[in-house]
Design an enzyme around this catalytic site. Sequence first.
Site, PDB file in Angstrom:
ATOM      1  N   SER A  64     -57.402  -4.290 -59.573  1.00  0.00           N
ATOM      2  CA  SER A  64     -59.226  -5.090 -60.303  1.00  0.00           C
ATOM      3  C   SER A  64     -59.905  -4.185 -59.946  1.00  0.00           C
ATOM      4  O   SER A  64     -59.400  -2.959 -59.004  1.00  0.00           O
ATOM      5  CB  SER A  64     -58.892  -6.585 -60.725  1.00  0.00           C
ATOM      6  OG  SER A  64     -60.223  -6.377 -61.633  1.00  0.00           O
ATOM      7  N   ASP A 278     -64.418  -0.893 -64.577  1.00  0.00           N
ATOM      8  CA  ASP A 278     -63.713  -1.466 -62.630  1.00  0.00           C
ATOM      9  C   ASP A 278     -62.517  -1.039 -62.587  1.00  0.00           C
ATOM     10  O   ASP A 278     -62.174   0.425 -63.450  1.00  0.00           O
ATOM     11  CB  ASP A 278     -63.322  -3.003 -62.863  1.00  0.00           C
ATOM     12  CG  ASP A 278     -62.065  -3.463 -64.242  1.00  0.00           C
ATOM     13  OD1 ASP A 278     -62.101  -3.111 -65.132  1.00  0.00           O
ATOM     14  OD2 ASP A 278     -61.546  -5.216 -63.486  1.00  0.00           O
ATOM     15  N   ARG A 498     -67.301 -23.679 -58.448  1.00  0.00           N
ATOM     16  CA  ARG A 498     -66.821 -24.113 -59.321  1.00  0.00           C
ATOM     17  C   ARG A 498     -65.690 -23.860 -57.727  1.00  0.00           C
ATOM     18  O   ARG A 498     -66.211 -22.630 -57.104  1.00  0.00           O
ATOM     19  CB  ARG A 498     -65.983 -23.663 -60.412  1.00  0.00           C
ATOM     20  CG  ARG A 498     -66.587 -22.068 -60.682  1.00  0.00           C
ATOM     21  CD  ARG A 498     -65.829 -21.656 -62.279  1.00  0.00           C
ATOM     22  NE  ARG A 498     -64.467 -21.585 -62.616  1.00  0.00           N
ATOM     23  CZ  ARG A 498     -64.228 -20.229 -61.601  1.00  0.00           C
ATOM     24  NH1 ARG A 498     -65.082 -18.945 -61.291  1.00  0.00           N
ATOM     25  NH2 ARG A 498     -62.997 -19.634 -61.129  1.00  0.00           N
TER      26      ARG A 498
HETATM   27  P1  NG1 Z   1     -62.975 -15.996 -59.764  1.00  0.00           P
HETATM   28  O1  NG1 Z   1     -62.468 -15.821 -58.930  1.00  0.00           O
HETATM   29  O2  NG1 Z   1     -61.950 -17.202 -60.704  1.00  0.00           O
HETATM   30  O3  NG1 Z   1     -63.983 -16.614 -60.398  1.00  0.00           O
HETATM   31  C1  NG1 Z   1     -62.933 -14.081 -61.263  1.00  0.00           C
HETATM   32  C2  NG1 Z   1     -63.991 -14.203 -62.201  1.00  0.00           C
HETATM   33  C3  NG1 Z   1     -63.225 -14.548 -63.770  1.00  0.00           C
HETATM   34  C4  NG1 Z   1     -62.056 -13.788 -63.673  1.00  0.00           C
HETATM   35  C5  NG1 Z   1     -60.947 -13.005 -62.566  1.00  0.00           C
HETATM   36  C6  NG1 Z   1     -59.937 -12.395 -62.777  1.00  0.00           C
HETATM   37  C7  NG1 Z   1     -66.565 -14.527 -62.275  1.00  0.00           C
HETATM   38  C8  NG1 Z   1     -67.061 -15.309 -62.279  1.00  0.00           C
HETATM   39  N1  NG1 Z   1     -65.181 -14.581 -62.421  1.00  0.00           N
HETATM   40  O4  NG1 Z   1     -62.491 -15.240 -61.550  1.00  0.00           O
HETATM   41  O5  NG1 Z   1     -63.849 -13.710 -64.268  1.00  0.00           O
HETATM   42  O6  NG1 Z   1     -62.300 -12.274 -64.632  1.00  0.00           O
HETATM   43  O7  NG1 Z   1     -62.151 -13.181 -61.465  1.00  0.00           O
HETATM   44  O8  NG1 Z   1     -59.851 -11.282 -62.694  1.00  0.00           O
HETATM   45  O9  NG1 Z   1     -66.642 -13.290 -62.369  1.00  0.00           O
HETATM   46 ZN    ZN Z   2     -59.899  -5.822 -64.093  1.00  0.00          ZN
END
Ligand code: NG1
Ligand code: ZN
Length: 530
Positions: A64, A278, A498
């Site tokens: 991604s 993306d 988190r």
């Molecule tokens: P994490 O790394 O758990 O915050 C990120 C994105 C999610 C989601 C995932 C999967 C933010 C704050 N977090 O997760 O929204 O898209 O990656 O790709 O953007």
């Molecule tokens: Zn993606």
Amino acid sequence: MSQEAVIAASKAYPKPAQTFQYGTAGFRMKADLLPSVVFRVGLLAALRSRYKNGQVIGVMITASHNPPADNGVKLIDPMGEMLESSWEAYGTALANAEDDQAVYDYYTHLEQKFNIKSSVTPQVIYGSDTRESSPALVQALKDALDAVGVKSQAFGAVTTPQLHYLVRCLNTEGTDHAYGKPTLEGYYSKLSTAFNHLMTNRSNGSVTVDCANGVGGPALRELQKHLNPDSITIIVTNDDTETFSKLNSQSGADYVKTNQRLPPSVTAQPLARYASLDGDADRIVYYYVDAKTSTFHLLDGDKIATLAASFIGDLVHHSGITDFSIGVVQTAYANGSSTAYIEKQGLPTVCTPTGVKHLHHAALAYDCGVYFEANGHGTVLFSPSALQRIFTHEPESPAQATAITHLKNITELINQTVGDALSDLLLVEVILAHKAWTPDLWDACYTDLPNRLEKAEVVDRNAFKTTDAERKLTHPAGLQDQIDALVGKYDQARSFVRPSGTENVVRVYAEAATRTQADELAQKVKALLR
Ligand code: NG1
Ligand code: ZN
């Protein structure tokens, strides 16, 4: 399938000294650590397909928005949804099996556990993004599929949502809920046919799309060939997929959302529309600069969700269909102003933990569930009964007939398997054209509270445990009280911490009435983590 064949094939992909975890987005890390993981994911896909009576399972190789040196792999379930979460743990266990024999033993353990019959021929399709490491990982996958007798089909470089689409089409082909033709041409044709109908006698000028130098670039160029050129001009930028180092670099949805600024390659004209995808084209954000001060304005996933929900709500209203529930699903990262705006429209909102599978699941509770992460990943789901009603409703006036026709086309335009940047791009363009809105008018629906997203490296992110859809910490003890005390000092403020599900960091989010306050709050909360 013989023990010898699996063990012999597995030998080519020894496990590095590393612990792996199937997270929110499957396995994702530096590509050189992944060959054994991908091989074993191939075995898991075969089991999953046999467990599902030979239905087609998808395997997508992508990282991604991550940097070019990373890669990743995830499974797609039969209806095009993410892998059922209870199976993530089997993926984790298989990826961590110490040696080839242990891989085989765990594989047979799962066969026995689920009473998986060997008479069923497993089917798997796969694709990848445009990374330099992808071909070698595809080979590892292919070796696993061949070792266990999978009937497989390669789709080459595809966007993640395209593979989700293909999986669903293959598993519904010939049924009364067939999703579409299971080819890439079928995908482009489904989206573009709906778009061209919705744009009949309408023109929306041009939109410039930054493709993050990823697989979205060639896909968008292909899609554009199918669109009526009188309706829209898409200016494709940052679509160099040959120079591997350019992927997601100074471009793309994540860059724009995180930095809240234009990609350096874009010189924006006032009030013109810009969008960024993306690296695997499952996310999109819009932006523009205003006419007065040339200030950058972001139109993120929250803005897309509110736009889509209100447009679909209006169409349902005009169609004469009654008792039709529309809900908007968000995460804690949704801007507070967006939630307030949606509730003011009389629509219910739900907050779920981060990760598309949670949002997707919650959206299923409505006739029409609109879900978006603020970062631009999202889609709209119509329930089977909602589709039935839309497609059989007898209009009582020409206005109702028009609204119904539009609704039908909207359900075809939207990729209902997963968030899809290309489908979302067309959806936004249609809505803006129907409303005759420039981006500033769209933006004026509500004003985002200034916000800041930071990440902090901590010794052990697993020490951070949350509750209330990740909006509050239960552990480390006492930390939430300290955050609350800080939040209380600012106006309209909100902040939460988190652990990331995709990176070894803890995320800090803060929003408040002014930019200074939001920045200060984020810094102070971050300081609590030291
Ligand atoms: P994490 O790394 O758990 O915050 C990120 C994105 C999610 C989601 C995932 C999967 C933010 C704050 N977090 O997760 O929204 O898209 O990656 O790709 O953007
Ligand atoms: Zn993606």
